[in-house]
Design an enzyme around this catalytic site. Structure first.
Site, PDB file in Angstrom:
ATOM      1  N   CYS A   1       0.832  -1.346  -0.048  1.00 16.50           N
ATOM      2  CA  CYS A   1       0.233  -0.112  -0.334  1.00 16.50           C
ATOM      3  C   CYS A   1       1.141   1.388  -0.128  1.00 16.50           C
ATOM      4  O   CYS A   1       1.802   1.079   0.941  1.00 16.50           O
ATOM      5  CB  CYS A   1      -0.814   0.083   0.882  1.00 16.50           C
ATOM      6  SG  CYS A   1      -1.945   1.762   1.353  1.00 16.50           S
TER       7      CYS A   1
ATOM      8  N   CYS B   1       0.429   3.570   3.030  1.00  9.88           N
ATOM      9  CA  CYS B   1       1.046   2.741   4.456  1.00  9.88           C
ATOM     10  C   CYS B   1       2.915   3.087   4.265  1.00  9.88           C
ATOM     11  O   CYS B   1       3.438   3.282   4.700  1.00  9.88           O
ATOM     12  CB  CYS B   1       1.073   1.031   4.214  1.00  9.88           C
ATOM     13  SG  CYS B   1      -0.610   0.249   5.225  1.00  9.88           S
TER      14      CYS B   1
END
Length: 461
Positions: free
Chosen positions: A381, A384
């Site tokens: 991600c 993230c």
């Protein structure tokens, strides 16, 4: 590419300053206003952000690692107004524009809040275009500590040619020391370049960009067909955060996205600008010395970078938003996993890695001996990845404070459980488990800097 960023409950759980520069003193200095991006909501289209236009000198003092100097040119008083910018539409409008026109638009729109990322290779074309606009511009570069001697000499030539001071960003010495002591100087030949690039390039770049609202890169579509074929001339940065923090707070300009490499070199020769002497030795794309080599006739320019790895994904992390392994569904938290080679995130001795059993035990405890902050994440991600540095810094800051900081990988087989039991909506999801409550509190803001997360913790503990 180089640029010119326990207690018993614990045991049960842990299982497992830019300088501004004017192109020429005899050019009339323009009037510049700063450009503010705000309004962070997950449901907002990333191509549209709200901004307030103010005089440059109205900008408050910034407390970040790369603070731009105050504007030295006069700016008229401008009544505050609100604009909505659709960068996808702007990219379409500028798609057939010249690099000079795109550069001029970028400098005009963002003034002192934008800077050119200079790599020590053909990015010198960006500096030449900036000079030709007649507007003030700023340049920064990442010094990884492992560049070729020729690249350092080239930096000096460029500074003298354009009368500028390139602002260099360096990696954190403690992080470099830890990496080298634990894995040696050339670990990237064995386990991939991502970890070294993250320490020496990505994190310094992230610090740099937090002092800006926009940046200018030398990405071209023909540089790496596997990762850059769809690069637009302007976009909301999909990975990094800008001055205001949060998703969509940084705009990325790629003025030469549609230009062929041979045309870049024709331009450099026509303008008689300095170039890195490594180019005459067969180097095309130039990065750190251990990871760059000349290319052979007929080879693509990126074949000289990380030649021991898969040729389809040759990005160091500075432009990781170009990688296509993650679908748009994954970026919205709907994917099921990462590639097998994806490096893990949030690595710190002050951060607990929770297994499925660990997070289940934590959720069941109704009377914890200490509060916990847990991020539900997926390594692939981009968001993230974008908060990795701040979350690790938070863990280090909270070490010994009585608040445990942890991570739980919630993609793949764990995703359904996380959605059902842990309030997972999209990645990353941050939960605070109070000391005397069984129900975790979900962090609602998209601002994931250290100060914002600390304010969240302090309000609950």
């Amino acid at each position: 590419m180089a640029f010119a960023v326990t207690s018993s409950s614990s045991a049960a759980i842990s299982g497992s300053g830019f300088s501004r520069t004017s192109a020429s003193s005899d050019l009339k200095a323009p009037q510049i206003g700063s450009f503010r991006l705000a309004d962070r909501h997950a449901t907002v289209n990333l191509s549209q952000k709200r901004c307030a236009v103010k005089p440059v000198n109205a900008e408050p003092k910034r407390n970040d690692s790369m603070v731009p100097l105050a504007a030295t040119i006069a700016a008229p008083e401008v009544s505050e107004k609100v604009e909505v910018e659709d960068f996808e539409q702007l990219a379409k409008e500028l798609d057939n524009a010249s690099p000079l026109e795109i550069m001029d638009k970028a400098l005009e729109k963002f003034g002192n809040d934008i800077a050119i990322a200079f790599s020590g290779a053909e990015d010198v074309a960006l500096i030449e275009y900036a000079k030709l606009t007649g507007r003030p511009f700023r340049v920064f570069s990442l010094d990884t500590g492992r560049l070729n001697p020729e690249t350092y000499r080239f930096f000096d030539e460029v500074e003298k040619q354009y009368g500028i001071r390139i602002e260099y960003m360096f990696p954190d010495a403690v992080e470099v020391q830890a990496l080298v002591r634990s894995k040696g100087l050339f670990s990237f030949y064995e386990d991939g370049h991502q970890e070294c690039c993250r320490v020496r390039k990505v994190r310094p770049l992230r610090r740099a960009l937090k002092g800006l609202r926009a940046w200018i890169t030398g990405q071209r579509k023909d540089q790496s067909p596997g990762t850059r074929a769809a690069v637009p001339v302007v976009q909301v940065d999909p990975v990094f955060e800008g001055l205001d923090g949060g998703v969509g707070s940084l705009v990325k300009w790629n003025p030469v996205a549609n230009v062929d490499g041979k045309d870049i070199w024709n331009f450099l020769r026509a303008m008689n600008v300095p170039v890195n002497s490594l180019h005459s030795q067969g180097y095309v794309s130039i990065g750190c010395e251990p990871c760059t080599r000349p290319v052979l006739p007929g080879q693509h320019e990126r074949e000289g970078r990380w030649w021991w790895e898969d040729a389809k994904a040759k990005e160091c992390g500075l432009h990781k938003g170009n990688l296509k392994e993650e679908s748009s569904a994954q970026l919205n938290g709907n994917g099921n996993g990462a590639t097998a080679t994806q490096s893990d995130l949030f690595n710190s001795q002050n951060l607990v890695t929770l297994s499925r059993a660990g997070i289940e035990n934590l959720a069941k405890l109704g009377n914890r001996k200490e509060p916990w902050l847990v991020v539900l994440y997926a390594p692939w991600c981009q968001f993230c990845q974008g908060m990795e540095e701040s979350y690790v810094q938070l863990a280090d800051k909270l070490a010994g404070s009585g608040v445990k900081v942890a991570k739980f990988r919630a993609d793949g087989d764990q995703k359904e459980y996380a959605k059902k039991e842990l309030q997972l909506g999209s990645f990353p999801t941050i939960l605070f488990f109070p000391k005397h409550s069984s129900k975790p509190v979900k962090y609602a803001s998209e601002k994931r800097d250290v100060d914002s997360l600390m304010a969240f913790i302090n309000a609950l503990r």
